[in-house]
Motif scaffolding. Structure first.
Motif, short mmCIF file in Angstrom:
data_model
loop_
_atom_site.label_atom_id
_atom_site.label_comp_id
_atom_site.label_asym_id
_atom_site.label_seq_id
_atom_site.Cartn_x
_atom_site.Cartn_y
_atom_site.Cartn_z
N ARG A 101 0.87 -1.18 0.00
CA ARG A 101 0.00 0.00 0.00
C ARG A 101 0.90 1.22 0.00
O ARG A 101 1.51 1.55 1.01
N GLU A 102 1.00 1.86 -1.13
CA GLU A 102 1.95 2.95 -1.38
C GLU A 102 1.86 4.06 -0.32
O GLU A 102 0.78 4.57 -0.02
N GLN A 103 3.03 4.41 0.22
CA GLN A 103 3.17 5.52 1.16
C GLN A 103 4.05 6.57 0.48
O GLN A 103 4.98 6.22 -0.25
N THR A 104 3.80 7.83 0.71
CA THR A 104 4.63 8.87 0.09
C THR A 104 6.01 8.88 0.74
O THR A 104 6.17 8.47 1.91
N PRO A 105 7.00 9.37 0.02
CA PRO A 105 8.34 9.49 0.63
C PRO A 105 8.33 10.34 1.91
O PRO A 105 9.06 10.04 2.85
N GLU A 106 7.50 11.36 1.94
CA GLU A 106 7.42 12.22 3.13
C GLU A 106 6.88 11.44 4.33
O GLU A 106 7.37 11.60 5.45
N VAL A 107 5.87 10.62 4.09
CA VAL A 107 5.29 9.80 5.17
C VAL A 107 6.34 8.84 5.71
O VAL A 107 6.50 8.70 6.92
N LEU A 108 7.09 8.19 4.80
CA LEU A 108 8.11 7.25 5.24
C LEU A 108 9.27 7.95 5.95
O LEU A 108 9.81 7.43 6.93
N LYS A 109 9.60 9.15 5.51
CA LYS A 109 10.67 9.91 6.17
C LYS A 109 10.25 10.28 7.60
O LYS A 109 11.02 10.11 8.55
N THR A 110 9.04 10.75 7.75
CA THR A 110 8.51 11.11 9.08
C THR A 110 8.42 9.88 9.98
O THR A 110 8.82 9.92 11.14
N ALA A 111 7.93 8.78 9.42
CA ALA A 111 7.82 7.54 10.19
C ALA A 111 9.20 7.03 10.57
O ALA A 111 9.40 6.56 11.70
N GLY A 112 10.16 7.13 9.68
CA GLY A 112 11.52 6.69 9.97
C GLY A 112 12.14 7.49 11.10
O GLY A 112 12.80 6.94 11.98
N ALA A 113 11.92 8.79 11.10
CA ALA A 113 12.45 9.64 12.18
C ALA A 113 11.81 9.27 13.52
O ALA A 113 12.49 9.22 14.55
N ALA A 114 10.52 8.98 13.49
CA ALA A 114 9.83 8.57 14.72
C ALA A 114 10.35 7.22 15.22
O ALA A 114 10.52 7.02 16.43
N LEU A 115 10.61 6.30 14.31
CA LEU A 115 11.18 5.00 14.70
C LEU A 115 12.57 5.18 15.29
O LEU A 115 12.92 4.52 16.27
N ASP A 116 13.36 6.08 14.70
CA ASP A 116 14.69 6.35 15.25
C ASP A 116 14.60 6.82 16.70
O ASP A 116 15.37 6.37 17.56
N LEU A 117 13.65 7.72 16.99
CA LEU A 117 13.48 8.19 18.36
C LEU A 117 13.03 7.06 19.28
O LEU A 117 13.55 6.90 20.39
N ALA A 118 12.09 6.25 18.82
CA ALA A 118 11.62 5.13 19.63
C ALA A 118 12.76 4.15 19.90
O ALA A 118 12.95 3.70 21.04
N TYR A 119 13.54 3.82 18.87
CA TYR A 119 14.65 2.88 19.06
C TYR A 119 15.73 3.47 19.95
O TYR A 119 16.32 2.75 20.76
N ALA A 120 16.01 4.75 19.83
CA ALA A 120 17.01 5.38 20.71
C ALA A 120 16.55 5.32 22.16
O ALA A 120 17.35 5.06 23.07
N PRO A 164 22.39 -0.99 19.06
CA PRO A 164 22.87 -2.34 19.38
C PRO A 164 22.12 -3.03 20.52
O PRO A 164 21.96 -4.25 20.50
N HIS A 165 21.64 -2.28 21.48
CA HIS A 165 20.92 -2.90 22.59
C HIS A 165 19.54 -3.38 22.15
O HIS A 165 19.05 -4.41 22.60
N VAL A 166 18.93 -2.63 21.24
CA VAL A 166 17.64 -3.06 20.68
C VAL A 166 17.86 -4.29 19.81
O VAL A 166 17.09 -5.25 19.88
N ALA A 167 18.93 -4.29 19.02
CA ALA A 167 19.24 -5.44 18.17
C ALA A 167 19.48 -6.69 19.02
O ALA A 167 18.98 -7.78 18.69
N ALA A 168 20.22 -6.55 20.12
CA ALA A 168 20.47 -7.69 21.01
C ALA A 168 19.18 -8.16 21.66
O ALA A 168 18.93 -9.37 21.78
N TRP A 169 18.34 -7.21 22.09
CA TRP A 169 17.04 -7.55 22.66
C TRP A 169 16.20 -8.31 21.64
O TRP A 169 15.61 -9.35 21.96
#
Length: 185
Positions: A101-120, A164-169
Motif C-alpha cells: 500500500r503505497e506511502q509517500t516518501p514524506e510519510v516514510l521519512k517522518t515515520a523513519g524519524a519517529a522510529l529512530d526516536l523510539a529505538y534510541a 545495538p541494545h535493541v538489536a540484542a534484545w
C-alpha cells in the motif's frame, strides 16, 4: 504470543481478509471495527490485542506481568510507548513493503524519524537491563514483537544496526520458543 508464552490452549480461527470476512456480520459481531484479533473464552468475548494479552496473562497467573509495582508501571509505560509512539510509524513501512500500500516518501521519512526516536529510547533502556520492564520478559516486550517481525523486509529493519541494545534484545526475544511457535518457525 501470549497464548504460547503462557501455554494456554487455544483454537485459532482464521479470518480471510481477501474475501472480506472481516467486514461480514459474523466477524463484526466479534470485533465491531472489522479488525483482528478477537477472543471468545467460553462466551467471554473481547477484542484489542493489548487488552487480550493482559487478560490471557492474568488468567494464567500473570507470568508476563512484573509483581513489583515499579516494574509493572514501567511495563505499562512501554506498552503505551508502543501504542502511541511506535506502532503507527512502523505500520507505514509495513503498509509500503509488506501489504504493498503505497506511502509517500514524506510519510516514510517522518515515520523513519519517529522510529529512530523510539529505538534510541529503547536502546537507552535496554543498555541497563535485558527486557523493557526489567530482568524478565513481559507483555511490554511482546507488544513490540509483531512489528519488528513485519518490518524485516523493509528498509526500517536496518535501523536496528544503529541501536545495538535493541538489536540484542530483538535477537533474545525473537529466539524464544513461544515466538517460534507463533510465527511458524
Amino acid at each position: 504470543m501470549t497464548l504460547n508464552e503462557t501455554n494456554t490452549p487455544f483454537e485459532l480461527v482464521l479470518v480471510d481478509f481477501a474475501k472480506g470476512e472481516h467486514k461480514q456480520p459474523a466477524h463484526l459481531a466479534r470485533q465491531p471495527f472489522g479488525q483482528v484479533p478477537a477472543l471468545d473464552d467460553d462466551g467471554f468475548k473481547m477484542y484489542e490485542s493489548r487488552a487480550m494479552a493482559r487478560y490471557i496473562d492474568g488468567k494464567a497467573g500473570a507470568p508476563l506481568t512484573p509483581k513489583d509495582a515499579h516494574a509493572r508501571a514501567v511495563m505499562e509505560q512501554w506498552i503505551s510507548i508502543e501504542t502511541s509512539n511506535y506502532a503507527g510509524h512502523a505500520m507505514k513501512f509495513i503498509y509500503q513493503y509488506v501489504f504493498q500500500r503505497e506511502q509517500t516518501p514524506e510519510v516514510l521519512k517522518t515515520a523513519g524519524a519517529a522510529l529512530d526516536l523510539a529505538y534510541a529510547t529503547m536502546d537507552r533502556q535496554l543498555a541497563t537491563q535485558p527486557y523493557l520492564a526489567g530482568a524478565a520478559f513481559s507483555i511490554a516486550d511482546l507488544c513490540f514483537m509483531p512489528y519488528l517481525e513485519y518490518l524485516a523486509p523493509s528498509p526500517a529493519a536496518a535501523k536496528l544496526t544503529e541501536h545495538p541494545h535493541v538489536a540484542a534484545w530483538w535477537s533474545r526475544v525473537s529466539s524464544r520458543e513461544a515466538w517460534g511457535k507463533t510465527v511458524g518457525r
